[in-house]
Design a protein around this motif. Structure first.
Motif, PDB file in Angstrom:
ATOM      1  N   UNK A 181       0.848  -1.185   0.000  1.00  0.00           N
ATOM      2  CA  UNK A 181       0.000   0.000   0.000  1.00  0.00           C
ATOM      3  C   UNK A 181       0.893   1.247   0.000  1.00  0.00           C
ATOM      4  N   UNK A 182       0.288   2.401  -0.189  1.00  0.00           N
ATOM      5  CA  UNK A 182       1.067   3.622  -0.357  1.00  0.00           C
ATOM      6  C   UNK A 182       1.961   3.942   0.839  1.00  0.00           C
ATOM      7  N   UNK A 183       1.438   3.941   2.068  1.00  0.00           N
ATOM      8  CA  UNK A 183       2.323   4.256   3.198  1.00  0.00           C
ATOM      9  C   UNK A 183       3.499   3.291   3.311  1.00  0.00           C
ATOM     10  N   UNK A 184       3.251   1.988   3.097  1.00  0.00           N
ATOM     11  CA  UNK A 184       4.334   1.010   3.204  1.00  0.00           C
ATOM     12  C   UNK A 184       5.391   1.247   2.135  1.00  0.00           C
ATOM     13  N   UNK A 185       4.953   1.528   0.905  1.00  0.00           N
ATOM     14  CA  UNK A 185       5.904   1.755  -0.181  1.00  0.00           C
ATOM     15  C   UNK A 185       6.752   2.988   0.072  1.00  0.00           C
ATOM     16  N   UNK A 186       6.120   4.060   0.554  1.00  0.00           N
ATOM     17  CA  UNK A 186       6.856   5.293   0.844  1.00  0.00           C
ATOM     18  C   UNK A 186       7.823   5.073   2.000  1.00  0.00           C
ATOM     19  N   UNK A 187       7.362   4.406   3.054  1.00  0.00           N
ATOM     20  CA  UNK A 187       8.239   4.112   4.187  1.00  0.00           C
ATOM     21  C   UNK A 187       9.451   3.294   3.740  1.00  0.00           C
ATOM     22  N   UNK A 188       9.213   2.300   2.894  1.00  0.00           N
ATOM     23  CA  UNK A 188      10.297   1.431   2.454  1.00  0.00           C
ATOM     24  C   UNK A 188      11.341   2.219   1.663  1.00  0.00           C
ATOM     25  N   UNK A 189      10.879   3.107   0.783  1.00  0.00           N
ATOM     26  CA  UNK A 189      11.827   3.914   0.007  1.00  0.00           C
ATOM     27  C   UNK A 189      12.590   4.875   0.902  1.00  0.00           C
ATOM     28  N   UNK A 190      11.910   5.472   1.871  1.00  0.00           N
ATOM     29  CA  UNK A 190      12.572   6.427   2.761  1.00  0.00           C
ATOM     30  C   UNK A 190      13.529   5.745   3.725  1.00  0.00           C
ATOM     31  N   UNK A 191      13.331   4.455   3.968  1.00  0.00           N
ATOM     32  CA  UNK A 191      14.267   3.749   4.846  1.00  0.00           C
ATOM     33  C   UNK A 191      15.653   3.629   4.222  1.00  0.00           C
ATOM     34  N   UNK A 192      15.773   3.986   2.937  1.00  0.00           N
ATOM     35  CA  UNK A 192      17.101   4.050   2.324  1.00  0.00           C
ATOM     36  C   UNK A 192      17.965   5.116   2.980  1.00  0.00           C
ATOM     37  N   UNK A 193      17.322   6.099   3.601  1.00  0.00           N
ATOM     38  CA  UNK A 193      18.063   7.161   4.300  1.00  0.00           C
ATOM     39  C   UNK A 193      18.474   6.647   5.672  1.00  0.00           C
ATOM     40  N   UNK A 194      19.750   6.588   5.919  1.00  0.00           N
ATOM     41  CA  UNK A 194      20.232   6.136   7.220  1.00  0.00           C
ATOM     42  C   UNK A 194      21.279   7.110   7.753  1.00  0.00           C
ATOM     43  N   UNK A 195      21.557   6.997   9.040  1.00  0.00           N
ATOM     44  CA  UNK A 195      22.514   7.908   9.663  1.00  0.00           C
ATOM     45  C   UNK A 195      23.925   7.674   9.132  1.00  0.00           C
ATOM     46  N   UNK A 196      24.565   8.754   8.715  1.00  0.00           N
ATOM     47  CA  UNK A 196      25.972   8.676   8.354  1.00  0.00           C
ATOM     48  C   UNK A 196      26.869   8.984   9.527  1.00  0.00           C
ATOM     49  N   UNK A 197      26.325   9.727  10.490  1.00  0.00           N
ATOM     50  CA  UNK A 197      27.033  10.043  11.738  1.00  0.00           C
ATOM     51  C   UNK A 197      26.047   9.863  12.895  1.00  0.00           C
ATOM     52  N   UNK A 198      26.587   9.748  14.077  1.00  0.00           N
ATOM     53  CA  UNK A 198      25.745   9.484  15.241  1.00  0.00           C
ATOM     54  C   UNK A 198      24.920  10.681  15.687  1.00  0.00           C
ATOM     55  N   UNK A 199      25.232  11.867  15.185  1.00  0.00           N
ATOM     56  CA  UNK A 199      24.554  13.076  15.661  1.00  0.00           C
ATOM     57  C   UNK A 199      23.406  13.514  14.760  1.00  0.00           C
ATOM     58  N   UNK A 202       9.379   1.732  -7.072  1.00  0.00           N
ATOM     59  CA  UNK A 202       8.208   1.021  -6.549  1.00  0.00           C
ATOM     60  C   UNK A 202       7.245   1.976  -5.871  1.00  0.00           C
ATOM     61  N   UNK A 203       7.777   2.881  -5.069  1.00  0.00           N
ATOM     62  CA  UNK A 203       6.906   3.835  -4.388  1.00  0.00           C
ATOM     63  C   UNK A 203       6.170   4.718  -5.394  1.00  0.00           C
ATOM     64  N   UNK A 204       6.870   5.160  -6.427  1.00  0.00           N
ATOM     65  CA  UNK A 204       6.214   5.969  -7.456  1.00  0.00           C
ATOM     66  C   UNK A 204       5.103   5.181  -8.143  1.00  0.00           C
ATOM     67  N   UNK A 205       5.371   3.902  -8.400  1.00  0.00           N
ATOM     68  CA  UNK A 205       4.379   3.055  -9.049  1.00  0.00           C
ATOM     69  C   UNK A 205       3.118   2.949  -8.188  1.00  0.00           C
ATOM     70  N   UNK A 206       3.316   2.719  -6.916  1.00  0.00           N
ATOM     71  CA  UNK A 206       2.180   2.598  -6.005  1.00  0.00           C
ATOM     72  C   UNK A 206       1.418   3.927  -5.922  1.00  0.00           C
ATOM     73  N   UNK A 207       2.141   5.020  -5.816  1.00  0.00           N
ATOM     74  CA  UNK A 207       1.494   6.318  -5.683  1.00  0.00           C
ATOM     75  C   UNK A 207       0.717   6.711  -6.939  1.00  0.00           C
ATOM     76  N   UNK A 208       1.177   6.207  -8.103  1.00  0.00           N
ATOM     77  CA  UNK A 208       0.488   6.513  -9.350  1.00  0.00           C
ATOM     78  C   UNK A 208      -0.619   5.544  -9.688  1.00  0.00           C
ATOM     79  N   UNK A 209      -0.780   4.507  -8.811  1.00  0.00           N
ATOM     80  CA  UNK A 209      -1.809   3.510  -9.075  1.00  0.00           C
ATOM     81  C   UNK A 209      -1.392   2.488 -10.086  1.00  0.00           C
ATOM     82  N   UNK A 210      -0.078   2.330 -10.304  1.00  0.00           N
ATOM     83  CA  UNK A 210       0.422   1.402 -11.302  1.00  0.00           C
ATOM     84  C   UNK A 210       0.241  -0.041 -10.898  1.00  0.00           C
ATOM     85  N   UNK A 211       0.452  -0.925 -11.845  1.00  0.00           N
ATOM     86  CA  UNK A 211       0.307  -2.356 -11.591  1.00  0.00           C
ATOM     87  C   UNK A 211      -0.174  -3.055 -12.846  1.00  0.00           C
ATOM     88  N   UNK A 212      -0.246  -4.343 -12.785  1.00  0.00           N
ATOM     89  CA  UNK A 212      -0.686  -5.098 -13.959  1.00  0.00           C
ATOM     90  C   UNK A 212      -2.162  -4.830 -14.231  1.00  0.00           C
TER      91      UNK A 212
END
Length: 338
Positions: A106-124, A328-338
């Motif tokens: 679903x849209x929230x899951x797809x967006x969350x998954x794509x944003x999880x690519x952002x991770x801490x580069x430093x501890x602060x 994938x997130x863009x696809x979900x947000x645009x209503x894409x799919x088979x």
């Protein structure tokens, strides 16, 4: 070709097509629909798809991204490459039961998954806090209220790393304006180089580095301050190689932002040399001519372990993994799919 891509298994591409009952012609039609929706540069037909499945032609980056959207699999699952650590690998069976076929999230899951690519580069820094700022803007609009003031996101990385794709994804989610250095300054930079006796598309000489580049980035930053002074969160898309490498520059920028109650999120997009080369070659930009002609010299001059000085975030886009999640997130947000 297959002999120089030992990790490529083209049989998996054919198996995925047959599993869902598509003909070569059907596949071409669906790939063209996906290309139109995502802006991919492909002209799929049954001959091209056949050559991919037979292993005689390795699909280019936009074809691979389109295949991933069509079959709802990552590149490793489609046999284009080995899986990265923690990434889903190819399925062992030749035909998965219908109950195990992957569905679009679903849209929230797809967006969350794509944003999880952002991770801490430093501890602060706090990646969860940044993701929440982005999600809040997505859910409530760019003008969503925040007691922390606007945020400026600097998306940097080497040429071909995927930084522009990631910046566009963030901009599309949040509706925050994107300031792309090349879009803002390229026509003027080209003419200035010619006026100074250089070549319009030069981005490797001392003339460009010493006489032109500083003003190029100054224009970018001044445009950003115009937005930030109006309380508008802004995304900057540029390599930021020299800037991120200077602790003094980073500290001065942080200090100026803090004085204006502007939050700062420098993001470094990591990528592997082979993927960067493929994307640079694929886009065929005149400014990349020297890189392609002198690839070994160019790549030897890059610090592939570089990280920004001071607080920062990192997006791991090796083998295009982060951009695949964005697709994938863009696809979900645009209503894409088979």
């Amino acid at each position: 070709m297959a002999r120089i891509r030992p990790d490529w298994n083209p049989d998996l591409l054919r198996m995925q097509r047959e599993e869902i009952g598509l003909t070569l012609e059907d596949t071409g039609e669906k790939l063209r629909e996906i290309a139109e929706r995502h802006g991919f540069n492909i002209a799929a037909n049954f001959q091209t798809i056949w050559s991919h499945e037979k292993g005689s032609v390795y699909p280019g980056p936009h074809y691979r991204r389109a295949y991933c959207r069509l079959y709802h699999r990552n590149e490793a699952q489609l046999g284009f490459r080995k899986a990265l650590p923690g990434e889903e690998a190819p399925m062992e069976s030749t035909a998965a039961p219908a109950s195990t076929q992957r569905r679009l999230p679903n849209q929230p899951d797809a967006v969350h998954q794509a944003l999880r690519s952002i991770r801490e580069g430093t501890d602060d820094v706090d990646s969860e806090l940044l993701r929440n700022r982005v999600l809040n803007a997505w859910r409530h609009g760019a003008a969503a209220s925040s007691t922390d003031g606007p945020v400026v996101i600097l998306v940097g990385g080497y040429a071909g790393s995927g930084k522009s794709e990631f910046a566009k994804f963030l901009g599309g989610l949040t509706s925050w304006p994107i300031l792309d250095k090349d879009s803002l300054t390229r026509p003027l930079v080209d003419q200035l180089l010619v006026a100074l006796g250089g070549e319009a598309h030069d981005r490797s000489s001392a003339l460009y580095r010493d006489k032109v580049r500083p003003f190029e980035y100054r224009c970018l930053m001044e445009a950003a301050w115009d937005n930030l002074d109006c309380g508008i969160s802004t995304i900057l898309d540029a390599p930021f190689i020299a800037e991120f490498a200077q602790a003094d520059w980073m500290q001065r920028f942080q200090n100026r932002c803090r004085s204006k109650r502007v939050s700062v999120a420098p993001i470094w997009v990591e990528c592997d040399p082979e993927s960067m080369r493929e994307y640079i070659e694929f886009r065929g930009a005149a400014r990349d001519a020297w890189k392609m002609e002198s690839w070994d010299e160019y790549i030897s001059g890059l610090d592939l372990k570089m990280r920004p000085q001071g607080p920062h975030f990192v997006v791991d886009n090796r083998l295009g993994a982060a951009v695949a999640l964005v697709d994938e997130a863009r696809d979900v947000l645009s209503g894409g799919g088979l």
